[in-house]
Design a protein around this motif. Structure first.
Motif, PDB file in Angstrom:
ATOM      1  N   GLU A  35       0.834  -1.207   0.000  1.00  0.00           N
ATOM      2  CA  GLU A  35       0.000   0.000   0.000  1.00  0.00           C
ATOM      3  C   GLU A  35       0.867   1.256   0.000  1.00  0.00           C
ATOM      4  N   GLY A 158     -10.844  -3.290   0.226  1.00  0.00           N
ATOM      5  CA  GLY A 158     -10.537  -2.336   1.281  1.00  0.00           C
ATOM      6  C   GLY A 158     -10.979  -0.936   0.923  1.00  0.00           C
ATOM      7  N   ASP A 159     -10.721  -0.507  -0.319  1.00  0.00           N
ATOM      8  CA  ASP A 159     -11.141   0.827  -0.766  1.00  0.00           C
ATOM      9  C   ASP A 159     -12.663   0.938  -0.796  1.00  0.00           C
ATOM     10  N   ALA A 162     -13.925   1.102   2.970  1.00  0.00           N
ATOM     11  CA  ALA A 162     -13.508   2.271   3.741  1.00  0.00           C
ATOM     12  C   ALA A 162     -13.846   3.602   3.074  1.00  0.00           C
ATOM     13  N   TYR A 173     -11.354   3.540   7.700  1.00  0.00           N
ATOM     14  CA  TYR A 173     -10.251   2.588   7.758  1.00  0.00           C
ATOM     15  C   TYR A 173     -10.213   1.811   9.073  1.00  0.00           C
ATOM     16  N   GLU A 174     -10.538   2.489  10.185  1.00  0.00           N
ATOM     17  CA  GLU A 174     -10.483   1.809  11.469  1.00  0.00           C
ATOM     18  C   GLU A 174     -11.530   0.702  11.550  1.00  0.00           C
ATOM     19  N   THR A 215      -5.166  -0.948   5.357  1.00  0.00           N
ATOM     20  CA  THR A 215      -5.607  -0.084   6.449  1.00  0.00           C
ATOM     21  C   THR A 215      -4.430   0.340   7.319  1.00  0.00           C
ATOM     22  N   ASP A 218      -2.433   2.980   5.487  1.00  0.00           N
ATOM     23  CA  ASP A 218      -3.056   4.297   5.550  1.00  0.00           C
ATOM     24  C   ASP A 218      -2.865   4.925   6.931  1.00  0.00           C
ATOM     25  N   LYS A 222      -1.258   8.599   6.721  1.00  0.00           N
ATOM     26  CA  LYS A 222      -2.256   9.659   6.623  1.00  0.00           C
ATOM     27  C   LYS A 222      -2.006  10.735   7.677  1.00  0.00           C
TER      28      LYS A 222
END
Length: 262
Positions: A35, A158-159, A162, A173-174, A215, A218, A222
């Motif tokens: 990622e 995942g995308d 989230a 994401y969490e 996740t 990110d 982030k």
């Protein structure tokens, strides 16, 4: 399972490692690196998803060729190839979701179809899709192409879960990590307390670990305002690469030798 394949499995050694807890620990770290590394090339370097995918595709093909030509299991070569699939999977999923304009649901559906087709063709050709049957060059190519599709699907899922735009569910994401983590717990429970096909459970877990790694990636890069550590993608990738190298060195690994479970 075809007779000639069964004979090869009995007398040859697979060039992929046994699936243990250590295997999954390194796999999660590799998917997290996929990622951050994929995003660094395509976004931080402003190369775009298509160019990034082309770069990682060349790397993927080269490493798979080296893996196929190898005479035995080499842990660093194997995990380098896994990392190549995670980075390529990241840029391919982003290209499908964003550049092609199909959105997260469309991208996930396309990659899911490709994964199913890959597994079906592999099974029809070899009579099994078990990881313990990877003892011929042909089976290895099936294995790595299927791995690539599974990594790409994990990124797309995942995308989709989230993300809030492009048809995403907007869970975040969490909560997405919790959801996919719960899915892995279910897979583990099925492995220990049922007789569900180990091969089916392996591929399910392989897909689910990918969005979990995404996740975590990110979370590393982030902004702090969004709850992240705000580490640059380059530094995060370097840290993860170092973690993977240490794990590969310290965690005992041996090639898969068991009879395949179809």
């Amino acid at each position: 399972m075809k007779p000639h394949t069964a004979s090869l499995v009995r007398h040859a050694v697979s060039k992929v490692p046994e699936v243990t807890l250590g295997f999954w620990a390194i796999k999660v770290a590799a998917t997290t690196l996929g990622e951050t590394g994929g995003d660094w090339v395509s976004m931080s370097l402003n190369l775009g998803y298509l160019v990034g995918s082309a770069i990682f595709l060349v790397l993927f093909i080269g490493l798979v060729c080296a893996q196929v030509q190898a005479r035995a299991f080499h842990r660093f070569l194997y995990w380098a190839t896994i990392v190549a699939t995670t980075t390529l999977g990241t840029t391919l999923a982003d290209f499908a979701d964003r550049s092609l304009g199909v959105g997260y649901p469309g991208g996930a559906a396309i990659v899911m179809a490709l994964l199913i087709v890959s597994l079906a063709i592999w099974y029809r050709s070899e009579g099994t899709v078990s990881v313990e049957s990877i003892v011929t060059g042909k089976a290895e190519w099936f294995y790595w192409i299927t791995i690539l599709f599974s990594q790409t699907l994990g990124t797309a899922l995942g995308d989709w879960v989230a993300g809030e735009d492009r048809g995403g569910l907007g869970i975040g994401y969490e909560y997405g990590a919790m959801l996919f983590g719960a899915g892995l717990v279910v897979v583990a429970a099925l492995y220990f307390w049922t007789r569900v096909s180990r091969t089916a459970l392996f591929w399910s877990a392989f897909v689910l670990t990918r969005p979990l790694g995404a996740t975590l990636g990110d979370f590393l890069d982030k902004p702090a305002a969004q709850g992240g550590l705000q580490i640059s993608r380059l530094y995060a990738s370097a840290i993860l690469l170092a973690v993977i190298v240490v794990c590969v060195v310290l965690i005992p690994q041996r090639s898969a030798r068991r009879d395949p479970a179809v």
